[in-house]
Design a protein around this motif. Structure first.
Motif, PDB file in Angstrom:
ATOM      1  N   MET A  76      42.385  41.038  31.369  1.00  0.00           N
ATOM      2  CA  MET A  76      41.458  41.260  32.456  1.00  0.00           C
ATOM      3  C   MET A  76      42.201  41.501  33.772  1.00  0.00           C
ATOM      4  N   ASP A  77      41.659  42.436  34.554  1.00  0.00           N
ATOM      5  CA  ASP A  77      42.201  42.748  35.867  1.00  0.00           C
ATOM      6  C   ASP A  77      41.408  41.938  36.887  1.00  0.00           C
ATOM      7  N   THR A  78      42.006  40.887  37.443  1.00  0.00           N
ATOM      8  CA  THR A  78      41.296  39.960  38.319  1.00  0.00           C
ATOM      9  C   THR A  78      41.936  39.941  39.700  1.00  0.00           C
ATOM     10  N   VAL A 121      35.779  36.464  47.333  1.00  0.00           N
ATOM     11  CA  VAL A 121      35.084  37.209  46.281  1.00  0.00           C
ATOM     12  C   VAL A 121      36.056  37.428  45.129  1.00  0.00           C
ATOM     13  N   LEU A 122      35.675  37.004  43.934  1.00  0.00           N
ATOM     14  CA  LEU A 122      36.497  37.224  42.747  1.00  0.00           C
ATOM     15  C   LEU A 122      35.977  38.446  42.005  1.00  0.00           C
ATOM     16  N   VAL A 123      36.844  39.427  41.830  1.00  0.00           N
ATOM     17  CA  VAL A 123      36.502  40.667  41.146  1.00  0.00           C
ATOM     18  C   VAL A 123      37.260  40.717  39.824  1.00  0.00           C
ATOM     19  N   CYS A 124      36.540  41.000  38.754  1.00  0.00           N
ATOM     20  CA  CYS A 124      37.162  41.056  37.430  1.00  0.00           C
ATOM     21  C   CYS A 124      36.633  42.267  36.676  1.00  0.00           C
ATOM     22  N   ASP A 125      37.536  43.145  36.270  1.00  0.00           N
ATOM     23  CA  ASP A 125      37.172  44.337  35.505  1.00  0.00           C
ATOM     24  C   ASP A 125      36.027  45.120  36.153  1.00  0.00           C
ATOM     25  N   GLY A 126      36.126  45.306  37.466  1.00  0.00           N
ATOM     26  CA  GLY A 126      35.185  46.147  38.182  1.00  0.00           C
ATOM     27  C   GLY A 126      33.877  45.503  38.562  1.00  0.00           C
ATOM     28  N   TYR A 153      27.285  42.158  40.244  1.00  0.00           N
ATOM     29  CA  TYR A 153      27.189  43.503  40.833  1.00  0.00           C
ATOM     30  C   TYR A 153      28.504  44.263  40.645  1.00  0.00           C
ATOM     31  N   GLU A 154      28.373  45.581  40.631  1.00  0.00           N
ATOM     32  CA  GLU A 154      29.566  46.416  40.584  1.00  0.00           C
ATOM     33  C   GLU A 154      30.380  46.205  41.858  1.00  0.00           C
ATOM     34  N   ALA A 155      31.684  46.142  41.699  1.00  0.00           N
ATOM     35  CA  ALA A 155      32.557  45.777  42.822  1.00  0.00           C
ATOM     36  C   ALA A 155      32.884  46.982  43.694  1.00  0.00           C
ATOM     37  N   HIS A 194      41.097  29.695  40.812  1.00  0.00           N
ATOM     38  CA  HIS A 194      41.652  30.934  40.257  1.00  0.00           C
ATOM     39  C   HIS A 194      43.053  31.190  40.813  1.00  0.00           C
ATOM     40  N   PRO A 195      43.978  30.306  40.525  1.00  0.00           N
ATOM     41  CA  PRO A 195      45.328  30.446  41.106  1.00  0.00           C
ATOM     42  C   PRO A 195      46.109  31.638  40.564  1.00  0.00           C
ATOM     43  N   GLN A 196      45.714  32.147  39.398  1.00  0.00           N
ATOM     44  CA  GLN A 196      46.453  33.253  38.791  1.00  0.00           C
ATOM     45  C   GLN A 196      45.965  34.620  39.240  1.00  0.00           C
ATOM     46  N   ALA A 197      44.832  34.653  39.935  1.00  0.00           N
ATOM     47  CA  ALA A 197      44.284  35.949  40.356  1.00  0.00           C
ATOM     48  C   ALA A 197      45.170  36.579  41.421  1.00  0.00           C
ATOM     49  N   ALA A 198      45.300  37.897  41.348  1.00  0.00           N
ATOM     50  CA  ALA A 198      45.974  38.614  42.433  1.00  0.00           C
ATOM     51  C   ALA A 198      45.174  38.396  43.711  1.00  0.00           C
TER      52      ALA A 198
END
Length: 433
Positions: free
Chosen positions: A2-4, A35-40, A379-381, A55-59
């Motif tokens: 996942m792209d987060t 705001v956390l965004v994951c896979d769009g 919602y879509e990011a 969410h410490p691993q999120a970019a």
């Protein structure tokens, strides 16, 4: 995998429609938000501290306190083929069409030119923070293909349709009732709900469509009721007089569409400045939407949209640049013009109302309010980040602002593409072309 991504900074949130009551109850700014965004898709919206811990691993991308994470702007009525003639001098509607619009739309008979204009238009508007548009194309089916293809390459949500005209236009821009039906049907089958594309059945307006063509498009819409239907309504008084002369048997301008089934919940009428009481009642009854195009309405001398009166009837109202009758690609400039028109009518809009109209309000008119227009879970990011200190003039005003609303209002009134810090489309940070 996942792209987060975690976007950290002040976040604009909607809890309701500020046009229906107190804006303070409907719109807020979380100055310590994230705001956390994951896979769009927007997965979590909350406090900075909580999301950083969970969410410490999120970019992570952190925005300063003078920035604002907003929904991407939604421009609900545009003519992408008019990109090259924007800000042309000195004409009102009918002369504008004949002198500027029709000659330029003829140039899009060349598929390569249509592709170039579509790409240029989406890049220009993205630079101004716009992530979704609803556009009229030309009578050429390939002009629709060009815009949807360019949008798909950018993974961008777009509403569009082939403009249909079978009278009062140059021969090279006229189709027929049958070809308008056939071409539009083929385009619906090719594009509607294909990825992030939505189709809008698109008669330009009554003066350029015969009864037969309007009837054919009404029949097509009945066959595809999940499509939108977009057209123009009551933009200028001389246009209304022309419609009355062309269709003397009808009750009013709206009736020229209603007589052929071109009204309903998914109808979107641009401009709607000079409405009769019956028209307002019928629009309210059917749930059709209206689009306010303030820079266009002043630039070509159309009139002053009655935002307060129409909002009081709880009509869905969106906001639009109306490129190229509108004189700017910027939704910030469009919001500023909407404020100015409100002032002239004695009903100025607050920054919270303006930003809602340019995002969630426009999404509502396009029946996309469950997908875009809000920083909300699921919602879509599509996200636009504003720099509220983008120029020296704006920065000094921000420094004096009593709160974020004063600061946002200054950016609305004075901002341009320099105020767009970042644009995210389907969770991917946009890179300038």
């Amino acid at each position: 995998m996942m792209d987060t991504t975690l976007l950290v900074g002040p976040v604009l949130r909607f809890d309701g429609n500020p046009m229906d009551g107190s804006w303070q109850d409907a719109v807020r700014i979380d100055t310590a938000g994230a705001v956390l965004v994951c896979d769009g898709v927007i997965k979590v919206v909350g406090s900075r501290d909580t999301l950083l811990q969970d969410h410490p691993q999120a970019a992570r991308i952190e925005y300063a306190d003078d920035h604002l994470i907003c929904p991407g702007f939604v421009d609900a009525h545009v003519h992408y083929p008019q990109t090259g003639i924007i800000a042309s001098w000195g004409k009102r509607l009918i002369d504008w069409l004949n002198e500027y619009t029709f000659p330029e739309e003829m140039r899009l008979s060349d598929p390569a030119y249509a592709q170039a204009v579509a790409a240029r238009y989406l890049d220009l508007t993205r630079a101004h923070g716009t992530t979704t548009v609803a556009s009229y194309c030309t009578i050429h089916a390939h002009s629709v293909d060009a815009l949807f293809t360019a949008a798909a390459e950018r993974n961008q949500r777009v509403v569009a349709g082939k403009t249909c005209m079978d009278r009062n236009a140059p021969e090279g821009l006229c189709d027929t009732a049958q070809s308008a039906y056939d071409d539009s049907k083929t385009l619906i089958e090719r594009w509607h709900d294909n990825g992030r594309a939505s189709y809008a059945i698109t008669p330009r307006f009554t003066p350029t469509s015969t009864n037969d063509q309007l009837a054919a498009l009404g029949a097509l819409w009945a066959e595809h009721p999940d499509c939108l239907m977009q057209t123009h309504l009551s933009e200028q008084v001389d246009e209304i007089a022309w419609v009355r002369a062309l269709r003397p048997e009808t009750r009013d301008y709206l009736d020229t569409y209603e007589a052929h089934g071109l009204i309903g919940e998914r109808a979107v009428f641009g401009h709607a400045i000079h409405l009769e009481p019956r028209e307002i009642d019928r629009i309210a009854e059917t749930g059709a939407a209206l689009i306010h195009c303030p820079t266009s309405n002043t630039f070509i001398g159309s009139g002053l949209f009655d935002m307060a009166g129409l909002a009081a009837r709880h009509l869905p109202v969106g906001l639009a640049t109306d490129t190229g009758g509108g004189s700017s690609f910027s939704m910030l400039r469009t919001m500023a013009a909407a404020y100015e028109i409100g002032q002239l009518r004695g009903t100025p809009l607050h920054a919270a109302e303006l930003i809602w109209l340019a995002t969630a309000g426009s999404a509502r008119t396009l029946h996309l309010a469950d997908k875009i227009g809000s920083i909300s879970i699921g919602y879509e990011a599509d996200i636009t980040v504003l720099d509220l200190s983008s120029t020296p003039a704006i920065a000094q005003r921000h420094a004096q602002a009593k709160d974020m609303w004063e600061s946002l209002f200054a950016t609305i009134m004075m901002g341009d593409d320099r105020a767009i810090a970042d644009v995210w489309i389907a969770g991917i940070k946009s890179v300038a072309a």
